[in-house]
Design a protein around this motif. Structure first.
Motif, PDB file in Angstrom:
ATOM      1  N   ILE A  35       0.833  -1.206   0.000  1.00 14.61           N
ATOM      2  CA  ILE A  35       0.000   0.000   0.000  1.00 14.61           C
ATOM      3  C   ILE A  35       0.868   1.257   0.000  1.00 14.61           C
ATOM      4  O   ILE A  35       0.597   2.219  -0.738  1.00 14.61           O
ATOM      5  CB  ILE A  35      -0.956  -0.020   1.204  1.00 14.61           C
ATOM      6  CG1 ILE A  35      -2.030  -1.095   0.997  1.00 14.61           C
ATOM      7  CG2 ILE A  35      -1.602   1.351   1.417  1.00 14.61           C
ATOM      8  CD1 ILE A  35      -2.883  -1.363   2.223  1.00 14.61           C
ATOM      9  N   LEU A  36       1.924   1.265   0.804  1.00 12.21           N
ATOM     10  CA  LEU A  36       2.793   2.443   0.863  1.00 12.21           C
ATOM     11  C   LEU A  36       3.496   2.706  -0.464  1.00 12.21           C
ATOM     12  O   LEU A  36       3.561   3.856  -0.941  1.00 12.21           O
ATOM     13  CB  LEU A  36       3.828   2.277   1.981  1.00 12.21           C
ATOM     14  CG  LEU A  36       3.291   2.351   3.417  1.00 12.21           C
ATOM     15  CD1 LEU A  36       4.416   2.101   4.419  1.00 12.21           C
ATOM     16  CD2 LEU A  36       2.647   3.710   3.689  1.00 12.21           C
ATOM     17  N   PHE A  66      -6.693   9.656  -0.411  1.00  9.00           N
ATOM     18  CA  PHE A  66      -7.337   8.453  -0.930  1.00  9.00           C
ATOM     19  C   PHE A  66      -6.771   7.179  -0.311  1.00  9.00           C
ATOM     20  O   PHE A  66      -7.455   6.141  -0.286  1.00  9.00           O
ATOM     21  CB  PHE A  66      -7.196   8.388  -2.454  1.00  9.00           C
ATOM     22  CG  PHE A  66      -7.649   7.084  -3.038  1.00  9.00           C
ATOM     23  CD1 PHE A  66      -8.994   6.749  -3.042  1.00  9.00           C
ATOM     24  CD2 PHE A  66      -6.730   6.170  -3.547  1.00  9.00           C
ATOM     25  CE1 PHE A  66      -9.423   5.531  -3.557  1.00  9.00           C
ATOM     26  CE2 PHE A  66      -7.151   4.958  -4.059  1.00  9.00           C
ATOM     27  CZ  PHE A  66      -8.498   4.633  -4.075  1.00  9.00           C
ATOM     28  N   VAL A  67      -5.543   7.232   0.198  1.00  6.73           N
ATOM     29  CA  VAL A  67      -4.898   6.026   0.721  1.00  6.73           C
ATOM     30  C   VAL A  67      -5.769   5.327   1.765  1.00  6.73           C
ATOM     31  O   VAL A  67      -5.932   4.098   1.740  1.00  6.73           O
ATOM     32  CB  VAL A  67      -3.512   6.359   1.303  1.00  6.73           C
ATOM     33  CG1 VAL A  67      -2.939   5.163   2.053  1.00  6.73           C
ATOM     34  CG2 VAL A  67      -2.563   6.754   0.190  1.00  6.73           C
ATOM     35  N   LEU A  72      -9.157   0.678   3.257  1.00  9.44           N
ATOM     36  CA  LEU A  72     -10.387   0.089   3.801  1.00  9.44           C
ATOM     37  C   LEU A  72     -11.088  -0.756   2.737  1.00  9.44           C
ATOM     38  O   LEU A  72     -11.623  -1.833   3.040  1.00  9.44           O
ATOM     39  CB  LEU A  72     -11.320   1.198   4.295  1.00  9.44           C
ATOM     40  CG  LEU A  72     -10.861   1.944   5.556  1.00  9.44           C
ATOM     41  CD1 LEU A  72     -11.811   3.091   5.877  1.00  9.44           C
ATOM     42  CD2 LEU A  72     -10.774   0.982   6.741  1.00  9.44           C
ATOM     43  N   GLY A  73     -11.089  -0.265   1.492  1.00 11.36           N
ATOM     44  CA  GLY A  73     -11.710  -1.032   0.417  1.00 11.36           C
ATOM     45  C   GLY A  73     -11.015  -2.354   0.192  1.00 11.36           C
ATOM     46  O   GLY A  73     -11.661  -3.401   0.010  1.00 11.36           O
ATOM     47  N   GLY A 111     -11.282  -7.730  -2.852  1.00 14.74           N
ATOM     48  CA  GLY A 111     -10.538  -6.499  -2.622  1.00 14.74           C
ATOM     49  C   GLY A 111     -10.651  -5.541  -3.795  1.00 14.74           C
ATOM     50  O   GLY A 111     -10.736  -4.320  -3.622  1.00 14.74           O
ATOM     51  N   PHE A 112     -10.670  -6.100  -5.002  1.00 19.96           N
ATOM     52  CA  PHE A 112     -10.840  -5.282  -6.210  1.00 19.96           C
ATOM     53  C   PHE A 112     -12.188  -4.578  -6.179  1.00 19.96           C
ATOM     54  O   PHE A 112     -12.284  -3.368  -6.415  1.00 19.96           O
ATOM     55  CB  PHE A 112     -10.726  -6.190  -7.446  1.00 19.96           C
ATOM     56  CG  PHE A 112     -10.946  -5.493  -8.755  1.00 19.96           C
ATOM     57  CD1 PHE A 112      -9.914  -4.781  -9.353  1.00 19.96           C
ATOM     58  CD2 PHE A 112     -12.166  -5.548  -9.396  1.00 19.96           C
ATOM     59  CE1 PHE A 112     -10.114  -4.138 -10.566  1.00 19.96           C
ATOM     60  CE2 PHE A 112     -12.372  -4.917 -10.605  1.00 19.96           C
ATOM     61  CZ  PHE A 112     -11.347  -4.202 -11.196  1.00 19.96           C
ATOM     62  N   ALA A 113     -13.257  -5.330  -5.857  1.00 18.75           N
ATOM     63  CA  ALA A 113     -14.593  -4.740  -5.799  1.00 18.75           C
ATOM     64  C   ALA A 113     -14.676  -3.678  -4.699  1.00 18.75           C
ATOM     65  O   ALA A 113     -15.260  -2.605  -4.891  1.00 18.75           O
ATOM     66  CB  ALA A 113     -15.637  -5.830  -5.563  1.00 18.75           C
ATOM     67  N   GLY A 114     -14.074  -3.973  -3.535  1.00 22.43           N
ATOM     68  CA  GLY A 114     -14.085  -3.003  -2.445  1.00 22.43           C
ATOM     69  C   GLY A 114     -13.348  -1.721  -2.804  1.00 22.43           C
ATOM     70  O   GLY A 114     -13.795  -0.614  -2.463  1.00 22.43           O
ATOM     71  N   THR A 115     -12.232  -1.847  -3.520  1.00 22.02           N
ATOM     72  CA  THR A 115     -11.473  -0.674  -3.929  1.00 22.02           C
ATOM     73  C   THR A 115     -12.243   0.143  -4.962  1.00 22.02           C
ATOM     74  O   THR A 115     -12.210   1.383  -4.949  1.00 22.02           O
ATOM     75  CB  THR A 115     -10.108  -1.090  -4.501  1.00 22.02           C
ATOM     76  OG1 THR A 115      -9.438  -1.919  -3.549  1.00 22.02           O
ATOM     77  CG2 THR A 115      -9.237   0.130  -4.775  1.00 22.02           C
TER      78      THR A 115
END
Length: 277
Positions: A35-36, A66-67, A72-73, A111-115
């Protein structure tokens, strides 16, 4: 016939450090580092004027904000996606374990859908062109995928099918048979190869000026890479093969391939620049 040479599994403890009840695992570190680095890469992209021309784009501050939304997404979507698609009976009978992400069990497709949901909400709140935000996230996502697959290898999970290739590995949780190190195949295809392809498209062909194309290229490329890797990977034991060689991973990748292809065709037909937004 067993292979003449079998690679020993590296003795890497999944727990990096443990202090009392606190334990830092490679899996958690992979998410943090991924993520970083993705955040820093998205920041570098929006600051590179050469890639954008007159295009409207998010500011570095927008990317900073946005990070949290994206994180969370990834976590909530990845966990809920795994619960719903891979083992609903177990978790619905033990709802207290649904959010216990430290026990393992995350779905990329979830995770893709959440993002995607997080990006839609953030774009609406900030007035940022949604397809441009999709493109930026798509360019950076292979970074996290690379580290996540390495963590799967260290955890001795999601291993491959039995094989006699010279680089087969005997996993401590996979029985005595040498197996494909399918996690490393995925790290190479979903991480390194996909990142380089998207880098070429964004920097050489400047396709950030065609909003939606790079997002489509990521979805299409991931779906292809995941489907190839599934041919060497053992499906989840409680699901198995759906039909022939078809696995849940391939089934969930097919809509991504089709949607990605459609997005690339749609974006390519639009004029470059803000008119396309």
């Amino acid at each position: 016939m067993p292979p003449l040479i079998v690679l020993p599994f590296p003795a890497i403890d999944p727990v990096i450090v443990e202090i009392g009840p606190f334990a830092l695992r490679w899996y958690a570190l992979a998410y943090i580092v991924g993520i970083l680095l993705a955040w820093r890469y998205m920041r570098a992209l929006v600051q590179n004027d050469r890639l954008w021309g007159s295009m409207q784009r998010p500011s570095p501050l927008d990317i900073d904000d946005f990070v949290l939304w994206g994180t969370l997404g990834i976590i909530l979507g990845g966990r809920l996606g795994y619960v719903i698609a891979y083992d609903p009976a177990k978790y619905f009978s033990n709802p207290g374990e649904i959010l216990a992400v430290w026990t393992g069990g995350m779905s990329f497709h979830g995770g893709f859908a959440g993002t995607v949901i997080a990006m839609i909400l953030f774009s609406w709140k900030r007035g940022i062109p949604l397809w441009t935000l999709f493109d930026l996230a798509g360019c950076a996502a292979p970074i996290g995928l690379f580290f996540g697959r390495l963590a799967n290898f260290i955890n001795s999970e999601l291993w491959g099918r039995p094989s006699d290739v010279p680089w087969a590995v005997v996993f401590p949780t996979g029985g005595p048979e040498p197996r494909h190190p399918s996690q490393l195949y995925e790290a190479a295809l979903e991480g390194i190869v996909l990142f380089l392809v998207l880098r070429l498209l964004s920097h050489r062909f400047k396709l950030l000026q065609k909003p939606g194309f790079l997002a489509g290229a990521f979805a299409f490329g991931y779906g292809i890479a995941r489907s190839i890797s599934e041919l060497y990977r053992v499906p989840d034991a409680h699901i198995g093969y759906l039909s022939g060689f078809l696995t849940m991973g391939i089934l969930l990748s097919l809509p991504m391939i089709l949607a990605g292809l459609a997005a690339m065709i749609w974006a390519a037909r639009k004029p470059s620049g803000n008119a396309a937004a």
